[in-house]
Write a protein that holds these residues in place. Structure first.
Motif, mmCIF file in Angstrom:
data_model
loop_
_atom_site.group_PDB
_atom_site.id
_atom_site.type_symbol
_atom_site.label_atom_id
_atom_site.label_comp_id
_atom_site.label_asym_id
_atom_site.label_seq_id
_atom_site.Cartn_x
_atom_site.Cartn_y
_atom_site.Cartn_z
ATOM 1 N N TYR A 1 0.828 -1.210 0.000
ATOM 2 C CA TYR A 1 0.000 0.000 0.000
ATOM 3 C C TYR A 1 0.863 1.260 0.000
ATOM 4 C CZ TYR A 1 -2.834 3.547 2.533
ATOM 5 O OH TYR A 1 -3.453 4.682 2.955
ATOM 6 N N LEU A 2 1.849 1.312 0.887
ATOM 7 C CA LEU A 2 2.709 2.494 0.966
ATOM 8 C C LEU A 2 3.536 2.673 -0.301
ATOM 9 C CD1 LEU A 2 3.977 2.171 4.650
ATOM 10 C CD2 LEU A 2 2.379 3.881 3.770
ATOM 11 N N ASP A 3 4.014 1.574 -0.848
ATOM 12 C CA ASP A 3 4.837 1.665 -2.055
ATOM 13 C C ASP A 3 3.996 2.075 -3.272
ATOM 14 O OD1 ASP A 3 7.444 1.183 -3.427
ATOM 15 O OD2 ASP A 3 6.245 -0.317 -4.488
ATOM 16 N N ARG A 4 2.810 1.526 -3.391
ATOM 17 C CA ARG A 4 1.964 1.789 -4.549
ATOM 18 C C ARG A 4 1.476 3.232 -4.583
ATOM 19 N NH1 ARG A 4 -2.692 -2.469 -5.474
ATOM 20 N NH2 ARG A 4 -0.792 -3.722 -5.758
ATOM 21 N N TYR A 5 1.192 3.811 -3.412
ATOM 22 C CA TYR A 5 0.584 5.146 -3.374
ATOM 23 C C TYR A 5 1.515 6.213 -2.799
ATOM 24 C CZ TYR A 5 -3.688 2.566 -4.372
ATOM 25 O OH TYR A 5 -4.637 1.750 -4.956
ATOM 26 N N ARG A 6 2.825 5.958 -2.778
ATOM 27 C CA ARG A 6 3.737 6.908 -2.145
ATOM 28 C C ARG A 6 3.658 8.277 -2.812
ATOM 29 N NH1 ARG A 6 9.748 5.194 -2.161
ATOM 30 N NH2 ARG A 6 8.946 3.104 -1.689
ATOM 31 N N PHE A 7 3.643 9.306 -1.994
ATOM 32 C CA PHE A 7 3.481 10.709 -2.387
ATOM 33 C C PHE A 7 2.179 10.944 -3.160
ATOM 34 C CE2 PHE A 7 8.170 10.557 -1.832
ATOM 35 C CZ PHE A 7 8.231 11.449 -0.774
ATOM 36 N N GLY A 8 1.233 10.040 -2.948
ATOM 37 C CA GLY A 8 -0.070 10.187 -3.568
ATOM 38 C C GLY A 8 -1.170 10.034 -2.540
ATOM 39 N N ASN A 9 -2.344 9.680 -3.028
ATOM 40 C CA ASN A 9 -3.526 9.575 -2.179
ATOM 41 C C ASN A 9 -4.179 8.219 -2.379
ATOM 42 O OD1 ASN A 9 -3.280 12.594 -3.195
ATOM 43 N ND2 ASN A 9 -4.234 12.658 -1.177
ATOM 44 N N ALA A 10 -4.856 7.751 -1.331
ATOM 45 C CA ALA A 10 -5.540 6.464 -1.407
ATOM 46 C C ALA A 10 -6.752 6.488 -0.485
ATOM 47 C CB ALA A 10 -4.590 5.327 -1.016
ATOM 48 N N ARG A 11 -7.636 5.545 -0.720
ATOM 49 C CA ARG A 11 -8.828 5.396 0.102
ATOM 50 C C ARG A 11 -8.780 4.065 0.854
ATOM 51 N NH1 ARG A 11 -12.838 9.007 -0.905
ATOM 52 N NH2 ARG A 11 -12.616 10.348 -2.746
ATOM 53 N N TRP A 12 -9.669 3.931 1.834
ATOM 54 C CA TRP A 12 -9.788 2.672 2.555
ATOM 55 C C TRP A 12 -10.086 1.534 1.589
ATOM 56 C CZ3 TRP A 12 -8.631 -0.471 6.151
ATOM 57 C CH2 TRP A 12 -9.457 -1.528 6.538
ATOM 58 N N ASP A 13 -10.911 1.801 0.570
ATOM 59 C CA ASP A 13 -11.207 0.764 -0.422
ATOM 60 C C ASP A 13 -9.937 0.253 -1.094
ATOM 61 O OD1 ASP A 13 -13.880 0.930 0.119
ATOM 62 O OD2 ASP A 13 -14.379 2.128 -1.646
ATOM 63 N N ASP A 14 -8.985 1.156 -1.332
ATOM 64 C CA ASP A 14 -7.731 0.746 -1.958
ATOM 65 C C ASP A 14 -6.939 -0.171 -1.033
ATOM 66 O OD1 ASP A 14 -8.179 2.414 -4.244
ATOM 67 O OD2 ASP A 14 -7.530 4.136 -3.066
ATOM 68 N N LEU A 15 -6.890 0.173 0.235
ATOM 69 C CA LEU A 15 -6.128 -0.653 1.179
ATOM 70 C C LEU A 15 -6.819 -1.980 1.427
ATOM 71 C CD1 LEU A 15 -3.895 -1.228 3.166
ATOM 72 C CD2 LEU A 15 -5.106 0.142 4.875
ATOM 73 N N ILE A 16 -8.127 -1.972 1.631
ATOM 74 C CA ILE A 16 -8.803 -3.230 1.943
ATOM 75 C C ILE A 16 -8.738 -4.176 0.751
ATOM 76 C CG2 ILE A 16 -11.165 -2.656 1.246
ATOM 77 C CD1 ILE A 16 -10.125 -4.453 4.480
ATOM 78 N N ALA A 17 -8.678 -3.626 -0.468
ATOM 79 C CA ALA A 17 -8.512 -4.490 -1.648
ATOM 80 C C ALA A 17 -7.159 -5.181 -1.626
ATOM 81 C CB ALA A 17 -8.668 -3.663 -2.923
ATOM 82 N N ILE A 18 -6.112 -4.450 -1.242
ATOM 83 C CA ILE A 18 -4.783 -5.050 -1.142
ATOM 84 C C ILE A 18 -4.763 -6.120 -0.057
ATOM 85 C CG2 ILE A 18 -2.376 -4.583 -0.500
ATOM 86 C CD1 ILE A 18 -2.720 -1.818 -1.796
ATOM 87 N N LEU A 19 -5.321 -5.798 1.104
ATOM 88 C CA LEU A 19 -5.325 -6.764 2.200
ATOM 89 C C LEU A 19 -6.198 -7.962 1.871
ATOM 90 C CD1 LEU A 19 -5.589 -4.310 5.237
ATOM 91 C CD2 LEU A 19 -3.537 -5.402 4.311
ATOM 92 N N ASP A 20 -7.298 -7.732 1.171
ATOM 93 C CA ASP A 20 -8.186 -8.821 0.785
ATOM 94 C C ASP A 20 -7.462 -9.818 -0.125
ATOM 95 O OD1 ASP A 20 -10.741 -9.877 1.196
ATOM 96 O OD2 ASP A 20 -11.435 -9.181 -0.755
#
Length: 862
Positions: A432-451
């Protein structure tokens, strides 16, 4: 995309070079709407700000500045360009686009360039000359600091004030000679002449506007090198011994947090440098501006005899703000409905980071006591809100903050880590941190990665834990062949919260049995029918655990003999909950708290029980009963103060006694401490301790209390603390009319600028010893709440209501609040929720149930 809303009357135009004025489309509303944010996020990129500000020596003079906004445009013809600035008509002196004067409309909180000649795919520059607004500059006589979270950058400077338009900022400051300055970037150039100093700071990495920051004024600077990094601490403390005692620990704790996070995330510290500023009376514990973290000064510069909780609190706030460098600053939520996404990981990581620094502490117990009580205090009320809350406009973003974000969310994240496994969970966060570094993300983005890293349906798990308010009720039942854990939804909506229960049923301290409560019920084989059952024995399960009568009686009877501190902590919380629900008599709760004060040796539990005893003493007891209990309460605390316990525990006992001492003997003891004729072995009193004792003696109106306050004012050496004392003592006048006059003065926004001072004053105005005369403050305080929310910082509205209602325990006070709410059915839902949250302990203390009727409006609903 929905149609722009909110026609605004009174549009003001700024016309340059005789340009023709036209009335702009009436779609721009106050604040930053989600529609405006979506449009700008789609059309603006490669954003840079160059800000130049001149800071006058006199606080009465305004800051003037110039902002150059450079960006790439990808919009279509006819789309407007909208910059955000509070009260632009009064503040903007000139606007240029690509070097040419341009006509701008001032609409609500915005500078609108209608149909500007922007070319898609090209870079443009807007140049604004302006006078800065003071509301988020926090100006004092000889220092100021910015505080732009969540949407208050545009209160001071013209920007695109939304989190998903990250930008690089270059700052130039012109300040009085002799002042220091710190900002997100490093100092790049300095020039002094004519009594002024001009500074230029390096360009930052891409950050959101709420993270822009600088502080300037008469600060002292300490510099240390740790792990090859140069760290600087800016402060205003005049007590050299206090600085000396704390400074090395402050730098060491930052270094440990940085090193831990680099190892956990596999990402080096992502910003240029790490300075931190200790601000007197700062509104928060800390604020995570990259390169310029701000802290409340007394949270890091501790007095000579800190309690264990204060030591842990300092380490935790440093770890929390440092974790934000990755979780919030490197990767930022796209919109403030996901503000919890940065706060949850700051607290979650902080709990892990502090462990190595305190090997003697039971950290599972510490997590339980630091998170569950505060989260329960919200989730048991009709004002409970979900972790993830809808947000239409950033002007409401400050109302999202509270214990559900800061305390419940880390518990929920611990549940998630447990379901996934610690290492798969960590790998998902690294992705998550690597994919969105210096950018923005939502909970949906993180839960998709964790899922993707889990075999479970984490989206379904998220719906009830993250997107719904409240907590389950878990009832413990015994049958002849089984122990049944049956969960239900207090709201009657039939929701189920999947979680693991860790059950202790007597015997060895670590003999826990885990059962998955993923449906309506879970079972364990029946055992000894007389043994106690404790389903939250690991400190992780979450809910109202309704113990069976056998367990409740057995745990209460043997509470402080339980074989492990974590068991005692979990049992105490379960019994306290039962008391609030009416299953344990209040006199029994007080007896148990007194037993804990006498016997408990674990400092974390002792502090929790002492705090609850303090609350029960003032909230549960009417004056006559309080007078009967007071000698026993004071005697129990005095015994611990005089014991051979660690000094940190005895300091906790002493500070609790300062709060509850009401007998003549207790007041005499406090006076002796203040005068120096009474000494507590090994617990020297600090200036802050003596000031608090003086204020407590004044609210008790001991003989000569006015002269005592005069003497205390003379003894305070630090100028910032002198100003605070002078402000707060106005709330202690024995004359009710004088107190009322002081309260009325708080209706002026300028009188509320120092928010910690105001909250302390409100607490004394509404002290339990004065609640009868303070009843008249309740409704006027609530009538001010909407303005307090508009003009104050994020924690101020909840703090305001809590300080006003916290000293009351009568049906008359409940009636005042109920009447206020009943007369305002269309009152803003989130502020209504804040009131309901603060009202709940008052209602329970007064013995009045919530009225029957329709379910309360869910937070965020219309």
């Amino acid at each position: 995309m929905r149609r722009w809303r909110g026609a605004v009357a009174g549009v003001v135009l700024l016309t340059a070079c005789g340009g023709e004025t036209t009335d702009p489309a009436a779609w721009v509303e106050p604040g930053i709407s989600s529609e405006l944010a979506e449009l700008r996020q789609r059309t603006i990129s490669d954003l840079r700000y160059h800000l130049a500000l001149s800071v006058p020596t006199s606080r009465a003079e305004p800051l003037v500045g110039r902002m150059l906004v450079r960006f790439r445009w990808s919009g279509v013809a006819g789309e407007p360009l909208v910059l955000d600035l509070m009260e632009p008509a009064a503040r903007v002196r000139a606007v240029r686009l690509d070097g040419n004067p341009v006509t701008a409309a001032f609409v609500a909180d915005h500078i609108v360039l209608e149909s500007p000649p922007l070319r898609a795919g090209e870079t443009h520059e807007v140049d604004v000359e302006f006078t800065a607004g003071d509301a988020s500059l926090n100006r004092n006589d000889d220092y100021l600091y910015t505080l732009f979270v969540p949407d208050r950058a545009h209160f001071a400077i013209p920007v695109f004030d939304q989190p998903d338009l990250k930008a690089r900022l270059t700052l130039e400051l012109d300040i009085p000679e002799g002042w220091e300055a710190v900002a997100n970037g490093s100092e790049q150039a300095r020039e002094t002449d004519g009594g002024r100093t001009r500074l230029r700071f390096t360009e930052t990495a891409p950050i959101s506007t709420y993270l822009f920051a600088f502080a300037t004024g008469r600060f002292q600077v300490e510099t240390r090198v740790r792990s090859g990094r140069t760290l600087r601490m800016f402060h205003r403390e005049t007590d050299a011994d206090k600085v000396r005692r704390n400074v090395e620990d402050a730098f060491d704790l930052h270094d440990r947090a940085l090193s831990w996070l680099e190892a956990y995330t596999e990402i080096p510290y992502p910003f240029e440098k790490y300075d931190f500023v200790l601000v007197p009376a700062f509104q928060y514990g800390g604020m995570e501006h990259p390169g310029a973290v701000f802290y409340r000064a007394d949270g890091l510069l501790l007095d000579e005899t800190p309690t264990q909780n204060q030591l842990l609190g300092r380490a935790s706030v440093i770890a929390h703000e440092t974790a934000h460098m990755w979780f919030g600053d490197l990767v930022t939520m796209a919109w403030f409905d996901d503000v919890w996404l940065k706060e949850v990981f700051a607290n979650f990581m902080a709990a892990k980071i502090v462990e190595p620094s305190f090997p003697e502490v039971d950290h599972a117990l510490r997590f339980l006591l630091a998170h569950h009580p505060a989260a329960y205090a919200i989730d048991r009320t009709p004002g409970a809100n979900p972790i993830l809350q809808p947000l239409e406009n950033l002007r409401e973003a400050g109302t999202l903050y509270g214990p559900i974000i800061y305390q419940k969310a880390p518990i929920v994240m611990k549940h998630l880590e447990r379901r996934m496994g610690a290492e798969p969970f960590r790998r998902g966060l690294v992705t998550y941190l690597d994919r969105y570094r210096f950018g923005n993300a939502r909970w949906d983005d993180l839960i998709a990665i964790l899922d993707d890293n889990s075999d479970e349906d984490l989206r379904a798990w998220s719906r009830v834990w993250v997107e719904e308010p409240g907590r389950p009720t878990v009832r413990v039942e015994r049958t002849t062949d089984a122990i049944v854990f049956r969960q239900s939804d207090p709201s009657g909506e039939g929701r189920l919260w999947p979680q693991y229960l860790d059950v202790w049923r007597g015997g060895a301290a670590d003999a826990l049995e885990t059962v998955a409560l993923d449906g309506a019920e879970a079972r364990l084989p029946a055992g000894d029918p007389t043994s106690p059952l404790l389903p939250m024995a690991s400190g992780i399960p979450y809910g109202l655990f309704e113990l069976d009568d056998v367990s409740l009686a057995a745990l209460a009877e043997g509470l402080f003999d339980l074989p492990r501190p974590l068991l005692r902590g979990a049992a105490w919380l379960s019994i306290w909950d039962a008391g609030l629900e009416g299953r344990v008599r209040r006199d029994r709760l007080l007896e148990l708290a007194l037993e804990g004060v006498r016997r408990e040796r674990n400092e974390l539990i002792f502090a929790r029980v002492a705090s609850d005893l303090d609350e029960a003493f003032w909230r549960f007891l009417p004056p006559v009963a309080r007078a009967e209990w007071a000698p026993r309460v004071e005697a129990a605390l005095r015994a611990r103060i005089d014991s051979d316990d660690p000094v940190t525990l005895r300091a906790t006992a002493l500070r609790t006694l300062v709060s509850v001492a009401t007998t003549d003997e207790g007041a005499a003891f406090l006076r002796g401490l203040w005068e120096g004729s009474v000494d507590v072995r090994g617990v020297p009193l600090s200036e802050n301790d003596r000031t608090r004792i003086a204020l407590e003696l004044a609210v008790r109106e001991v003989d000569g209390w006015e002269a005592l306050l005069d003497r205390e004012a003379e003894r305070i050496t630090n100028p910032d603390r002198q100003q605070r004392f002078a402000f707060v003592r106005q709330a202690l006048d024995a004359d009710g009319e004088a107190r009322a006059t002081f309260f009325l003065s708080l209706a002026e926004p300028a009188r509320r600028e120092q928010e910690p001072w105001v909250l302390q004053s409100l607490s004394y105005l509404n002290h339990p010893l004065r609640q009868r005369s303070a009843l008249g403050f309740v409704t006027p305080s609530l009538e001010l709440l909407e303005e307090v929310q508009r003009t104050g910082d994020i924690f101020f509205p909840a703090g305001w209501v809590g300080a006003v209602l916290g000293g009351h325990n009568t049906p008359e006070a409940v009636a005042e609040v109920d009447a206020f709410l009943a007369a305002r059915p269309a009152y803003p839902p989130r502020l209504r929720a804040k009131i309901e949250q603060a009202l709940d302990p008052l209602r329970r203390a007064a013995g009045i149930a919530w009225p029957a009727g329709p379910a309360p409006v869910a937070d965020g609903d219309a």
